[in-house]
Design an enzyme around this catalytic site. Structure first.
Site, short mmCIF file in Angstrom:
data_model
loop_
_atom_site.label_atom_id
_atom_site.label_comp_id
_atom_site.label_asym_id
_atom_site.label_seq_id
_atom_site.Cartn_x
_atom_site.Cartn_y
_atom_site.Cartn_z
CG ASN A 12 -2.43 0.78 0.76
OD1 ASN A 12 -3.41 0.76 2.06
ND2 ASN A 12 -2.36 0.92 -0.38
CG ASN A 64 -8.81 7.48 0.03
OD1 ASN A 64 -8.30 6.38 0.64
ND2 ASN A 64 -10.86 7.94 0.18
CB CYS A 73 -5.03 5.38 6.10
SG CYS A 73 -3.75 3.61 5.03
N GLY A 74 -4.50 2.75 7.99
CA GLY A 74 -3.90 1.34 9.36
C GLY A 74 -2.13 1.39 8.34
CG ASN A 157 -11.78 3.36 7.15
OD1 ASN A 157 -11.62 2.54 8.51
ND2 ASN A 157 -11.13 3.56 7.11
CG HIS A 159 -13.53 -1.43 6.39
ND1 HIS A 159 -12.43 -1.34 5.67
CD2 HIS A 159 -12.96 0.07 7.35
CE1 HIS A 159 -11.08 -0.52 6.12
NE2 HIS A 159 -11.63 0.34 7.29
CG ASN A 190 -12.59 1.61 2.66
OD1 ASN A 190 -11.95 1.73 1.67
ND2 ASN A 190 -12.82 1.77 4.24
CD GLU A 208 -7.58 1.37 0.24
OE1 GLU A 208 -7.13 2.23 1.62
OE2 GLU A 208 -6.10 0.66 0.06
NE ARG A 209 -14.30 5.20 2.16
CZ ARG A 209 -14.38 6.38 3.28
NH1 ARG A 209 -15.34 7.34 4.03
NH2 ARG A 209 -13.42 6.65 4.33
CB CYS A 217 -6.76 -1.88 3.53
SG CYS A 217 -7.76 -0.72 4.27
N GLY A 218 -4.78 -1.89 6.25
CA GLY A 218 -4.64 -1.72 7.56
C GLY A 218 -5.88 -1.70 7.95
CB THR A 219 -8.39 0.75 7.65
OG1 THR A 219 -8.81 0.82 6.83
CG2 THR A 219 -8.20 1.44 9.31
N GLY A 220 -8.27 -2.83 7.27
CA GLY A 220 -9.52 -3.45 6.29
C GLY A 220 -8.83 -5.09 6.95
#
Length: 274
Positions: A12, A64, A73-74, A157, A159, A190, A208-209, A217-220
């Site tokens: 990423n 983004n 964003c993780g 955010n 998901h 996301n 990712e959105r 994706c860290g948050t994902g």
């Protein structure tokens, strides 16, 4: 002329703009969209701006690829933490706080060099994610002849996590876009497609959105780890396998994300012809 650093975390990739040292006079949404373009710009999944903060050690804003701003964003915050650690911190200092639109995040640089991020508590209340749907129920969306069961969650955010036995053959370009913009998600979402390997390992593909499919994706990964633990009875410590590499998730009320981040290169860019 603007100086930047290009960094990546499990594939990423982000452009880091140090607004502490550089006066930034441009519209960050328009310029970010230009810089992220992989044909006429630098190329990245997003642009991260570093600022001073009045309530924490530092402040980040992330834009983004499509010019929209993300809450958190993780992978991006790990890249920024690595940049801060190398440039601003005494190497004996291993902890920092970073202000984001999703709140203040606590960061620790581990002895291994990996970065541990306290992502906070996941949010399940649909009104807060936000989701326009009856609370505490999964969402079934039919596309063509297939049903996609989604479990909404926010990691700062929005998901939506979807379990599939085979995630390799999903037409993510089509399905991901439809789900991202579906009517139930007023801020878009996301989407994570998750395949359970065993109690300690999951495999994830991410849409990712505002970006599209990304290598990581860290948050994902965090959202996928939490929902896997709650819905599929996997352990609360998981390894998440993504296209760009592996991340570690620990879920004990708060979610902790562990992974590396690396500098790719540094450079400068001029905007006279935009």
């Amino acid at each position: 002329m603007l100086f930047f650093s290009k960094m990546q975390a499990t594939g990423n990739d982000f452009i880091i703009i140090d607004a502490i040292e550089n006066e930034f006079r441009y519209d960050i949404n328009i310029i970010s969209k230009y810089m992220c373009d992989r044909h006429i710009g630098i190329g990245a999944d997003g642009v991260i701006f570093l600022y001073k903060s009045e309530i924490s050690d530092f402040k980040m804003r992330i834009i983004n690829q499509d010019g929209t701003e993300a809450e958190m964003c993780g992978n991006g915050i790990r890249c920024l933490a690595k940049y801060i650690y190398q440039k601003y911190l005494n190497k004996n200092k291993k902890n920092m706080t970073i202000e984001t639109l999703a709140g203040i995040k606590e960061i620790e640089i581990l002895e291994s060099g990996k970065i541990k991020v306290d992502m906070g508590e996941p949010i399940f209340c649909y009104k807060e994610i936000p989701v326009f749907y009856e609370n505490n129920r999964s969402i079934n969306i039919k596309i063509d002849s297939e049903i996609y069961e989604l479990f909404p969650i926010s990691m700062g955010n929005p998901h939506a996590v979807c379990f599939k036995n085979d995630i390799e053959n999903i037409n993510l370009e089509k399905i991901g876009k439809i789900l991202e913009e579906y009517k139930y998600f007023p801020s878009k979402t996301n989407v994570e497609f998750v395949q359970i390997i065993d109690n300690e390992n999951i495999r994830v593909r991410v849409w990712e959105r505002g970006v599209g499919e990304t290598l990581s994706c860290g948050t994902g990964a965090s959202a996928a780890g939490v929902i896997s633990n709650l819905k599929k009875s996997t352990n609360n410590e998981l390894k998440v396998e993504l296209l760009g590499g592996n991340l570690e998730i620990i879920f004990n009320k708060n979610v902790f994300l562990i992974g590396d981040a690396k500098k790719v290169f540094e450079g400068k860019i001029e905007f006279e012809e935009i």
